[in-house]
Write a protein that holds these residues in place. Sequence first.
Motif, short mmCIF file in Angstrom:
data_model
loop_
_atom_site.label_atom_id
_atom_site.label_comp_id
_atom_site.label_asym_id
_atom_site.label_seq_id
_atom_site.Cartn_x
_atom_site.Cartn_y
_atom_site.Cartn_z
N SER A 40 0.82 -1.21 0.00
CA SER A 40 0.00 0.00 0.00
C SER A 40 0.86 1.26 0.00
O SER A 40 1.80 1.39 0.77
N GLU A 41 0.49 2.21 -0.86
CA GLU A 41 1.19 3.49 -0.93
C GLU A 41 0.63 4.48 0.09
O GLU A 41 1.18 5.55 0.26
N GLY A 77 -6.01 -0.90 1.48
CA GLY A 77 -4.83 -0.20 0.99
C GLY A 77 -5.04 0.21 -0.45
O GLY A 77 -6.02 -0.19 -1.10
N ARG A 78 -4.13 1.02 -0.95
CA ARG A 78 -4.22 1.51 -2.33
C ARG A 78 -2.84 1.45 -2.96
O ARG A 78 -1.84 1.73 -2.30
N ILE A 79 -2.81 1.10 -4.23
CA ILE A 79 -1.56 1.14 -4.98
C ILE A 79 -1.87 1.58 -6.41
O ILE A 79 -2.84 1.14 -7.01
N THR A 80 -1.04 2.49 -6.90
CA THR A 80 -1.19 3.02 -8.25
C THR A 80 -0.29 2.23 -9.18
O THR A 80 0.91 2.12 -8.93
N ILE A 81 -0.88 1.70 -10.24
CA ILE A 81 -0.09 0.99 -11.24
C ILE A 81 0.52 1.99 -12.22
O ILE A 81 1.69 1.95 -12.52
N ASP A 82 -0.30 2.89 -12.72
CA ASP A 82 0.17 3.99 -13.55
C ASP A 82 -0.83 5.12 -13.40
O ASP A 82 -1.71 5.05 -12.55
N VAL A 86 -5.66 2.48 -10.67
CA VAL A 86 -5.41 2.45 -9.23
C VAL A 86 -6.09 1.22 -8.66
O VAL A 86 -7.27 0.96 -8.94
N LEU A 87 -5.34 0.44 -7.90
CA LEU A 87 -5.89 -0.75 -7.26
C LEU A 87 -6.29 -0.41 -5.83
O LEU A 87 -5.50 0.15 -5.08
N ARG A 176 7.85 -6.22 -0.49
CA ARG A 176 7.02 -5.38 -1.35
C ARG A 176 7.09 -5.87 -2.80
O ARG A 176 6.06 -5.97 -3.48
N GLU A 177 8.29 -6.16 -3.29
CA GLU A 177 8.45 -6.59 -4.69
C GLU A 177 7.73 -7.91 -4.94
O GLU A 177 7.08 -8.08 -5.97
N SER A 178 7.85 -8.85 -4.03
CA SER A 178 7.19 -10.13 -4.19
C SER A 178 5.67 -9.99 -4.15
O SER A 178 4.96 -10.58 -4.97
N ALA A 179 5.17 -9.19 -3.22
CA ALA A 179 3.72 -8.96 -3.12
C ALA A 179 3.21 -8.25 -4.37
O ALA A 179 2.11 -8.56 -4.87
N LYS A 180 3.98 -7.31 -4.91
CA LYS A 180 3.58 -6.62 -6.14
C LYS A 180 3.48 -7.60 -7.31
O LYS A 180 2.58 -7.47 -8.15
N GLN A 181 4.37 -8.59 -7.36
CA GLN A 181 4.32 -9.57 -8.44
C GLN A 181 3.01 -10.37 -8.41
O GLN A 181 2.46 -10.70 -9.46
#
Length: 193
Positions: A40-41, A77-82, A86-87, A176-181
Amino acid sequence: MAFADSDDFGSADLQSVQAVKLLIAGGFGAGKTTLVTAVSEITPLRTEEQVTELSVGVDDLRGIERKTTTTVAMDFGRITIDSEIVLYLFGTPGQDRFWFMWDELSTGALGAVVLADTRRLDACFAPVDYFESRGIPFVIGVNCFDGADVYYEDEVRTALELPLDVPIVLCDVRSRESAKQVLLRLVEHLMAR
């Protein structure tokens, strides 16, 4: 496809942003809160309470005896892909007694991650059945816990009786990188459908 920095979201034209609601599900102690927190960002909303003696005999703590907190409603949580996608991540509670929340949380969800803990793989059956019965696409994120036996994708697929079109990703949701994958694999799976 890459994840954007949170600053990119602030400069995006909000009219053109595609909001995507995703669920993070799985059994009790599978790592749902950890995944949402890792990616989450924003500071995630967490509804955790202490595991107390009252849960003895109610919650199955085998394999996770050191667990001290539990989600009682949801994580967010929120995460921006581009700048256009937005997820919004909604972590579900893992114990049976809180599953009444799932129907509300799944409303409007485009897809889900089912986190699997190979020490307690049977805890995945109910979430898998839930999403299959509602036609919600999902991926399996096999959370590779320290000290747990390692299983390969085909072994997990066979154990969970999953069709070949359900992606399986080995991960460590503390990273974080693994969860993003895992999330990227879900987004790719949704786009391919």
